[in-house]
Motif scaffolding. Structure first.
Motif, PDB file in Angstrom:
ATOM      1  N   ARG A  82     -31.693  74.450  75.541  1.00 41.52           N
ATOM      2  CA  ARG A  82     -31.568  74.304  77.072  1.00 41.52           C
ATOM      3  C   ARG A  82     -30.638  75.334  77.642  1.00 41.52           C
ATOM      4  NH1 ARG A  82     -31.750  68.792  75.853  1.00 41.52           N
ATOM      5  NH2 ARG A  82     -29.497  68.562  76.102  1.00 41.52           N
ATOM      6  N   GLN A  83     -30.178  76.232  76.884  1.00 39.43           N
ATOM      7  CA  GLN A  83     -29.143  77.262  77.259  1.00 39.43           C
ATOM      8  C   GLN A  83     -29.776  78.504  77.458  1.00 39.43           C
ATOM      9  OE1 GLN A  83     -26.252  75.981  78.123  1.00 39.43           O
ATOM     10  NE2 GLN A  83     -26.868  74.085  77.366  1.00 39.43           N
ATOM     11  N   PRO A  84     -29.544  79.242  78.487  1.00 40.74           N
ATOM     12  CA  PRO A  84     -30.096  80.582  78.966  1.00 40.74           C
ATOM     13  C   PRO A  84     -30.159  81.656  77.694  1.00 40.74           C
ATOM     14  CG  PRO A  84     -28.129  80.390  80.076  1.00 40.74           C
ATOM     15  CD  PRO A  84     -28.427  79.168  79.355  1.00 40.74           C
ATOM     16  N   TRP A  85     -29.089  81.650  76.656  1.00 40.04           N
ATOM     17  CA  TRP A  85     -28.878  82.737  75.644  1.00 40.04           C
ATOM     18  C   TRP A  85     -29.702  82.187  74.601  1.00 40.04           C
ATOM     19  CZ3 TRP A  85     -27.056  79.100  72.130  1.00 40.04           C
ATOM     20  CH2 TRP A  85     -25.863  78.362  72.768  1.00 40.04           C
ATOM     21  N   TYR A  86     -30.689  81.080  74.617  1.00 38.88           N
ATOM     22  CA  TYR A  86     -31.115  80.722  73.331  1.00 38.88           C
ATOM     23  C   TYR A  86     -32.198  81.466  72.948  1.00 38.88           C
ATOM     24  CZ  TYR A  86     -34.088  77.793  70.596  1.00 38.88           C
ATOM     25  OH  TYR A  86     -35.251  77.513  69.466  1.00 38.88           O
ATOM     26  N   SER A  87     -32.593  81.693  71.776  1.00 41.35           N
ATOM     27  CA  SER A  87     -33.680  82.382  71.439  1.00 41.35           C
ATOM     28  C   SER A  87     -34.083  81.775  69.998  1.00 41.35           C
ATOM     29  CB  SER A  87     -33.386  83.794  70.872  1.00 41.35           C
ATOM     30  OG  SER A  87     -32.398  83.870  70.041  1.00 41.35           O
ATOM     31  N   SER A  88     -35.629  81.644  69.706  1.00 43.28           N
ATOM     32  CA  SER A  88     -36.058  80.904  68.367  1.00 43.28           C
ATOM     33  C   SER A  88     -35.636  81.638  67.217  1.00 43.28           C
ATOM     34  CB  SER A  88     -37.650  80.916  68.515  1.00 43.28           C
ATOM     35  OG  SER A  88     -38.252  80.403  69.534  1.00 43.28           O
ATOM     36  N   SER A  89     -35.091  80.615  66.364  1.00 43.81           N
ATOM     37  CA  SER A  89     -34.607  81.208  65.099  1.00 43.81           C
ATOM     38  C   SER A  89     -35.062  80.453  63.728  1.00 43.81           C
ATOM     39  CB  SER A  89     -33.008  81.133  64.879  1.00 43.81           C
ATOM     40  OG  SER A  89     -32.470  81.541  63.753  1.00 43.81           O
ATOM     41  N   ASP A  90     -35.743  81.299  62.936  1.00 42.63           N
ATOM     42  CA  ASP A  90     -36.420  80.622  61.778  1.00 42.63           C
ATOM     43  C   ASP A  90     -35.422  80.126  61.192  1.00 42.63           C
ATOM     44  OD1 ASP A  90     -38.392  80.189  60.256  1.00 42.63           O
ATOM     45  OD2 ASP A  90     -39.003  81.832  59.519  1.00 42.63           O
ATOM     46  N   GLU A  91     -34.224  80.910  60.835  1.00 40.66           N
ATOM     47  CA  GLU A  91     -33.234  80.078  59.808  1.00 40.66           C
ATOM     48  C   GLU A  91     -32.497  78.681  60.569  1.00 40.66           C
ATOM     49  OE1 GLU A  91     -28.918  81.873  58.083  1.00 40.66           O
ATOM     50  OE2 GLU A  91     -29.836  82.902  59.695  1.00 40.66           O
ATOM     51  N   CYS A  92     -32.633  78.895  61.797  1.00 42.02           N
ATOM     52  CA  CYS A  92     -32.179  77.525  62.369  1.00 42.02           C
ATOM     53  C   CYS A  92     -33.070  76.429  62.004  1.00 42.02           C
ATOM     54  CB  CYS A  92     -31.944  77.854  64.035  1.00 42.02           C
ATOM     55  SG  CYS A  92     -31.306  76.413  64.832  1.00 42.02           S
ATOM     56  N   TYR A  93     -34.376  76.389  62.206  1.00 44.08           N
ATOM     57  CA  TYR A  93     -35.432  75.495  62.084  1.00 44.08           C
ATOM     58  C   TYR A  93     -35.274  75.141  60.293  1.00 44.08           C
ATOM     59  CZ  TYR A  93     -37.587  75.220  66.609  1.00 44.08           C
ATOM     60  OH  TYR A  93     -37.890  75.112  67.571  1.00 44.08           O
ATOM     61  N   VAL A  94     -34.999  76.233  59.524  1.00 39.45           N
ATOM     62  CA  VAL A  94     -34.762  75.905  57.939  1.00 39.45           C
ATOM     63  C   VAL A  94     -33.947  74.976  57.770  1.00 39.45           C
ATOM     64  CG1 VAL A  94     -34.637  77.067  55.854  1.00 39.45           C
ATOM     65  CG2 VAL A  94     -36.041  78.013  57.507  1.00 39.45           C
ATOM     66  N   ILE A  95     -32.619  75.350  58.310  1.00 35.44           N
ATOM     67  CA  ILE A  95     -31.559  74.545  58.412  1.00 35.44           C
ATOM     68  C   ILE A  95     -31.725  73.089  58.683  1.00 35.44           C
ATOM     69  CG2 ILE A  95     -29.019  73.987  59.038  1.00 35.44           C
ATOM     70  CD1 ILE A  95     -28.754  77.379  59.372  1.00 35.44           C
ATOM     71  N   LEU A  96     -32.192  72.913  59.723  1.00 32.08           N
ATOM     72  CA  LEU A  96     -32.649  71.482  60.246  1.00 32.08           C
ATOM     73  C   LEU A  96     -33.590  70.693  59.251  1.00 32.08           C
ATOM     74  CD1 LEU A  96     -33.055  72.304  64.090  1.00 32.08           C
ATOM     75  CD2 LEU A  96     -31.152  70.748  63.149  1.00 32.08           C
ATOM     76  N   PHE A  97     -34.618  71.326  59.071  1.00 29.02           N
ATOM     77  CA  PHE A  97     -35.593  70.862  58.027  1.00 29.02           C
ATOM     78  C   PHE A  97     -34.923  70.636  56.687  1.00 29.02           C
ATOM     79  CE2 PHE A  97     -39.094  73.130  60.495  1.00 29.02           C
ATOM     80  CZ  PHE A  97     -39.385  72.137  61.143  1.00 29.02           C
ATOM     81  N   ASP A  98     -34.040  71.235  56.156  1.00 30.91           N
ATOM     82  CA  ASP A  98     -33.261  71.010  55.011  1.00 30.91           C
ATOM     83  C   ASP A  98     -32.518  69.760  55.178  1.00 30.91           C
ATOM     84  OD1 ASP A  98     -34.381  73.131  53.854  1.00 30.91           O
ATOM     85  OD2 ASP A  98     -32.577  74.434  53.955  1.00 30.91           O
ATOM     86  N   SER A  99     -31.906  69.580  56.222  1.00 27.74           N
ATOM     87  CA  SER A  99     -31.035  68.470  56.597  1.00 27.74           C
ATOM     88  C   SER A  99     -31.815  67.342  56.725  1.00 27.74           C
ATOM     89  CB  SER A  99     -30.182  68.669  57.767  1.00 27.74           C
ATOM     90  OG  SER A  99     -29.578  67.524  58.255  1.00 27.74           O
ATOM     91  N   LEU A 100     -32.962  67.232  57.230  1.00 28.50           N
ATOM     92  CA  LEU A 100     -33.911  66.038  57.439  1.00 28.50           C
ATOM     93  C   LEU A 100     -34.615  65.604  56.017  1.00 28.50           C
ATOM     94  CD1 LEU A 100     -35.701  67.111  60.782  1.00 28.50           C
ATOM     95  CD2 LEU A 100     -34.083  65.101  60.348  1.00 28.50           C
ATOM     96  N   ASN A 101     -35.042  66.732  55.331  1.00 27.15           N
ATOM     97  CA  ASN A 101     -35.469  66.492  53.913  1.00 27.15           C
ATOM     98  C   ASN A 101     -34.363  65.838  52.971  1.00 27.15           C
ATOM     99  OD1 ASN A 101     -37.797  66.749  51.745  1.00 27.15           O
ATOM    100  ND2 ASN A 101     -36.067  68.103  50.869  1.00 27.15           N
ATOM    101  N   GLN A 102     -33.116  66.036  53.155  1.00 30.28           N
ATOM    102  CA  GLN A 102     -32.078  65.316  52.240  1.00 30.28           C
ATOM    103  C   GLN A 102     -32.073  63.970  52.907  1.00 30.28           C
ATOM    104  OE1 GLN A 102     -28.537  67.625  52.915  1.00 30.28           O
ATOM    105  NE2 GLN A 102     -29.228  69.481  51.817  1.00 30.28           N
ATOM    106  N   ARG A 103     -32.487  63.600  54.053  1.00 27.86           N
ATOM    107  CA  ARG A 103     -32.080  62.143  54.335  1.00 27.86           C
ATOM    108  C   ARG A 103     -33.588  61.592  54.139  1.00 27.86           C
ATOM    109  NH1 ARG A 103     -30.584  61.858  60.513  1.00 27.86           N
ATOM    110  NH2 ARG A 103     -31.135  59.662  59.997  1.00 27.86           N
ATOM    111  N   ARG A 104     -34.792  62.308  53.523  1.00 34.71           N
ATOM    112  CA  ARG A 104     -35.841  61.783  53.522  1.00 34.71           C
ATOM    113  C   ARG A 104     -36.511  61.333  54.866  1.00 34.71           C
ATOM    114  NH1 ARG A 104     -37.518  63.692  49.008  1.00 34.71           N
ATOM    115  NH2 ARG A 104     -39.115  62.073  48.700  1.00 34.71           N
ATOM    116  N   ASP A 105     -36.175  62.009  55.901  1.00 37.34           N
ATOM    117  CA  ASP A 105     -36.693  61.645  57.319  1.00 37.34           C
ATOM    118  C   ASP A 105     -37.773  62.402  57.375  1.00 37.34           C
ATOM    119  OD1 ASP A 105     -37.088  60.680  59.545  1.00 37.34           O
ATOM    120  OD2 ASP A 105     -35.272  61.526  60.603  1.00 37.34           O
ATOM    121  N   PHE A 106     -38.963  61.936  56.912  1.00 43.38           N
ATOM    122  CA  PHE A 106     -40.255  62.672  56.957  1.00 43.38           C
ATOM    123  C   PHE A 106     -40.973  62.675  58.461  1.00 43.38           C
ATOM    124  CE2 PHE A 106     -39.906  61.771  52.531  1.00 43.38           C
ATOM    125  CZ  PHE A 106     -39.594  63.283  52.027  1.00 43.38           C
ATOM    126  N   ASP A 107     -40.629  61.437  59.041  1.00 39.99           N
ATOM    127  CA  ASP A 107     -40.956  61.463  60.612  1.00 39.99           C
ATOM    128  C   ASP A 107     -40.135  62.279  61.438  1.00 39.99           C
ATOM    129  OD1 ASP A 107     -42.954  59.343  59.906  1.00 39.99           O
ATOM    130  OD2 ASP A 107     -41.336  57.761  60.219  1.00 39.99           O
TER     131      ASP A 107
END
Length: 824
Positions: free
Chosen positions: A181-206
């Motif tokens: 929501r910040q004006p300086w935000y830009s889409s980052s592939d690395e950022c999404y990869v980190i988030l998906f890794d974290s969710l996969n460790q929790r087995r939160d597939f939803d």
């Protein structure tokens, strides 16, 4: 000029009192105090304005703080000091002297001032601050409030590094969504990869699925390439066996034009193959080819065996060649699958080629590949190659298993190579394997087929001594062999052992009885039947009837009658065909004693045809009605839909019998009624004035004689009484009946000329012939006939009275017409 001696000293004292903080060397350096204050508050956790104000109150420095704040950024332009500022130490010495410069505003400026130099915030400090806030507040509005109070402007580098350090996935997601929501935000592939890794460790597939949908929308709106994170999502879902979700994500990425890597394809292929959906895996593979995605070794190792197992052998072999062409070394599993699948598909040359290549790569063939190849060659009938592989397997040091021994034994036994089968059977026993009943049965069958009764009995005894219960098929084969060898006593012993084993022996005993009947061993069949009766074993009516007919055929009438009585007493119905066959034997019988036996057998049938036959020889007083009415009444009781063929057979045999017995008038009545009931619909043909014909090719000799006399009588009435004269008249006799009918007509000087199968005459010549008195007497049956002459004709010309089984041997000449007249 403004001097700040106490401020500097007091600040130093404050820093000593502050928790978890040490004053950096640069803070004591000669720089403006306000710059020091701003730098201090930007790198420590002590950021509360209230605590700073309290500190300044203790130092009696509220006025100085107010004067400092007036030079902060307030949106009304930049204000600068216009006089020199001196910084003094405790002794009054000047530490630093310089022109005043505007301060920085926390949360808006992206730097701090060190003297007159702008220094950016240190990334490590910024990341540490963000991580600390995230760990403390984790999620919710309070987190966002605290992040909004940061004394610096974050960027995506800070966010990415913070996400890497933060272990709590909820805090990561909250920080990420605040950053979006910040004006300086830009889409980052690395950022999404980190988030998906974290969710996969929790087995939160939803959560992964929800974030994936958010990522797709983000990528669509910004146009950013997020291929790494997209592939990571599919891999995580595929490894978790989320089949539908992973395939749905795969399709979405394909539709969006995203790039899918080889590892992702491998994950999906593995998933579909593991779920038993090989064709869906092949669809993924085809998509992989269309995307020009390079295959790696693991993809080959996955696809080739599964393509082979699913029957797509050409595609599997193509991939195999492609794999070798790209320099990959095929694994042992690939060779195993190719050899097994090619062999089962009957492509033995390709299977052997793959086997040879496997040996060339230095692999030691496992026992499974020998088993597969041997089975393939055995099933295709190439037993010599199978034996070579069998020997090679044993030389390699592998011990054949039970199934392979059984396969070799049974295949060679069925192909007639009993020596090899027995040798393998002996090796099997030496190896400690107990042959199965099916193996014994196979060897027994083959020895039985080759007539080796000694080996068959030896195998049977070995089987029973081993404590095995022979199956029903083994007993059946062995008893059939003994029956063919006519060993009745041994067969009876085996049958009783079979009964002791708990099997139902009625059917098997009946089969043995049927073997004797078919071979014509009537005496052995009767002997076996007596054994069955004494052992309480029953047979069926069909076999009783077959044995009865065999006894009749061999002239064993005394033995036949008890069989017929058994047949009738067991509620079996004697049909018209069986009665007619017995009557046919009576027609051929020439011995008075046998005639008595046959008459008693006919009486034992209790068939209505016997009552009818006896009634034909009674007078009108005993019958109570004329012969013609009596015959019509019997034929009306026949069900022609079921017994038309039987009725035709009965008429042929009955007319033979009546002619032999001299009952010509009664025979003509039977023929007339049979013709009326359309049993011989095509026998007589009236073709107006052109041709009249009579066809007697399907009749017995007695029926043919009666049909000719009766039909010529009808032709005479038509021609003399109605004046209708056809061009020609012909009698179609066939090659056998031709001579009999020709000689009968020649006795009364008939005008018929004899050709190959037809007797022909012109209508006018027959008309003149009909006018002769002798012809009229002949057609009215006034010329007596001698039964012995007709009997002679029947026996010589027709050894069997059945019209279907006529002798084709040339007939012997009968007595001449002159002798016939003299005998008359």
């Amino acid at each position: 000029m403004i001097r700040h001696r106490r401020l500097l000293s007091s600040t130093t004292n404050f820093c000593k009192l502050t928790h978890n903080f040490s004053v950096p060397r640069s803070f004591i350096s000669p720089v403006p105090f306000k710059q020091k204050l701003i730098y201090f508050t930007s790198i420590t956790a002590f950021t509360s304005v209230r605590r700073i104000a309290g500190f300044c109150r203790d130092l009696n420095f509220v006025e100085q703080l107010s004067s400092i704040r007036c030079y902060c950024h307030n949106g009304g332009g930049h204000k600068e000091w216009t006089e020199e500022i001196e910084y003094l130490d405790e002794s009054g010495s000047i530490l630093y002297k310089g022109k005043g410069i505007r301060s920085v505003e926390p949360g808006i400026d992206d730097h701090v001032m060190v003297g007159e130099v702008k220094k950016p915030f240190v990334n490590a400090a910024a990341v540490a601050k963000i991580v600390e806030v995230g760990k403390r507040w984790k999620w919710g509005p309070e987190l966002e409030t605290q992040l909004g109070k940061l004394q610096f402007v974050p960027n995506m580098t800070h966010i990415v590094q913070s996400l890497k350090i933060t272990s709590d996935s909820d805090a990561c997601l909250s920080l990420f969504r605040w950053a979006k929501r910040q004006p300086w935000y830009s889409s980052s592939d690395e950022c999404y990869v980190i988030l998906f890794d974290s969710l996969n460790q929790r087995r939160d597939f939803d959560g992964i699925q929800s974030l994936f949908d958010e990522m797709v929308g983000d990528s669509t709106s910004t146009g950013a390439s997020l291929s790494v994170s997209c592939n990571r999502v599919i891999q995580y879902l595929a490894n978790a066996e989320k089949l539908e979700v992973s395939f749905c994500c795969f399709k979405k990425i394909q539709e969006a034009g995203g790039e899918i890597d080889t590892e992702t394809y491998n994950s999906l292929i593995t998933l579909f193959l593991g779920k038993g959906l090989p064709y869906k895996a092949f669809e993924i593979y085809e998509s992989m080819e269309k995307a020009s995605c390079s295959l790696n070794s693991s993809t080959y190792e996955l696809m080739i065996p599964n393509l082979a197992k699913s029957g797509r052998l050409d595609a599997a072999f193509k991939l195999f060649q492609e794999m070798k062409g790209r320099g990959f070394r095929p694994g042992l599993s690939i060779f195993l699958s190719l050899v097994d699948s090619m062999g089962k598909a009957g492509r033995l040359d390709s299977a052997m080629k793959a086997y040879t290549e496997m040996r060339g790569y230095g692999y030691k063939p496992p026992p499974t590949i020998f088993v597969s190849l041997i089975e393939s060659y055995v099933k295709s009938g190439k037993l010599e190659t199978a034996l070579k592989l069998w020997d090679e397997m044993k030389k390699t040091g592998y011990r054949p298993n039970f199934g392979l021994y059984t396969l070799i034994i049974e295949s060679h036994a069925k192909s007639g190579k009993l020596d090899i089968a027995l040798s393998a059977f002996s090796d099997m026993e030496k190896a400690g394997f107990l042959p199965t009943p099916s193996t014994y049965t196979c060897l027994l069958e083959m020895h039985a087929a080759s007539g080796q009764i000694d080996h068959a009995m030896r195998l049977y005894n070995s089987m029973t001594n081993a404590g095995l219960r022979p199956p029903l098929s083994t007993y059946t084969v062995l008893l059939t062999l003994l029956a063919n060898k006519k060993l009745v006593d041994v067969a009876a012993k085996i049958l009783l052992e079979m009964k002791a084993m708990g099997y139902l022996v009625d059917v098997t005993a009946s089969d043995v009885l049927m073997v004797y009947i078919k071979e014509g061993s009537v005496d052995l069949a009767l002997r076996w039947l007596r054994f069955m009766g004494s052992s309480g074993i029953r047979t069926n009516n069909f076999i009783i009837r077959q044995l009865f007919e065999s006894c009749m055929k061999n002239g064993l009438y005394e033995s036949a009658k008890p069989l017929l009585e058994t047949y009738v007493n067991s509620a079996a119905k004697v049909d018209l065909i069986l009665y007619t066959s017995i009557l046919a034997y009576l027609v051929r019988c020439q011995e008075e004693q046998n005639e008595r036996h046959l008459m008693s057998i006919l009486s034992a049938t209790k068939h209505k045809a016997h009552v009818f036959t006896c009634g034909l020889f009674c007078g009108p007083e005993q019958r109570g009605q004329p012969v013609l009415s009596f015959v019509r009444e019997f034929f009306q009781s026949i069900d022609y839909e079921l017994e038309e063929g039987a009725a035709r057979y009965f008429v042929n045999v009955l007319l033979n019998y009546l002619v032999l017995m001299g009952q010509i008038n009664r025979a003509r009545c039977v023929w007339k009624v049979a013709y009326e009931n359309k049993l011989f619909p095509k026998a007589i043909v009236f073709d107006q004035h052109i041709a009249w014909s009579l066809d007697v090719r399907n009749l017995s000799v007695g029926a043919a004689l009666i049909a000719v006399v009766h039909t010529l009588h009808r032709f005479r009435k038509r021609m003399l009484y109605y004046g209708i004269v056809p061009r020609r008249i012909k009698l179609v006799t066939g090659p056998t009946l031709k001579i009999v009918i020709a000689q009968m007509l020649s006795s009364v000087e008939s005008p018929f000329e004899v050709s190959k199968v037809v007797l022909r005459a012109t209508g006018d010549s027959v008309m003149e012939w009909f006018k002769k008195p002798i012809v009229q007497q002949f057609l009215l049956n006034e010329i007596p006939s001698r039964a012995d002459i007709l009997m002679h004709r029947l026996n010589i010309l027709f050894p069997s009275s059945a019209p279907e089984i006529r002798s084709l041997s040339p007939p012997k000449p009968l007595i001449s017409g002159r002798e016939y007249k003299q005998s008359s």
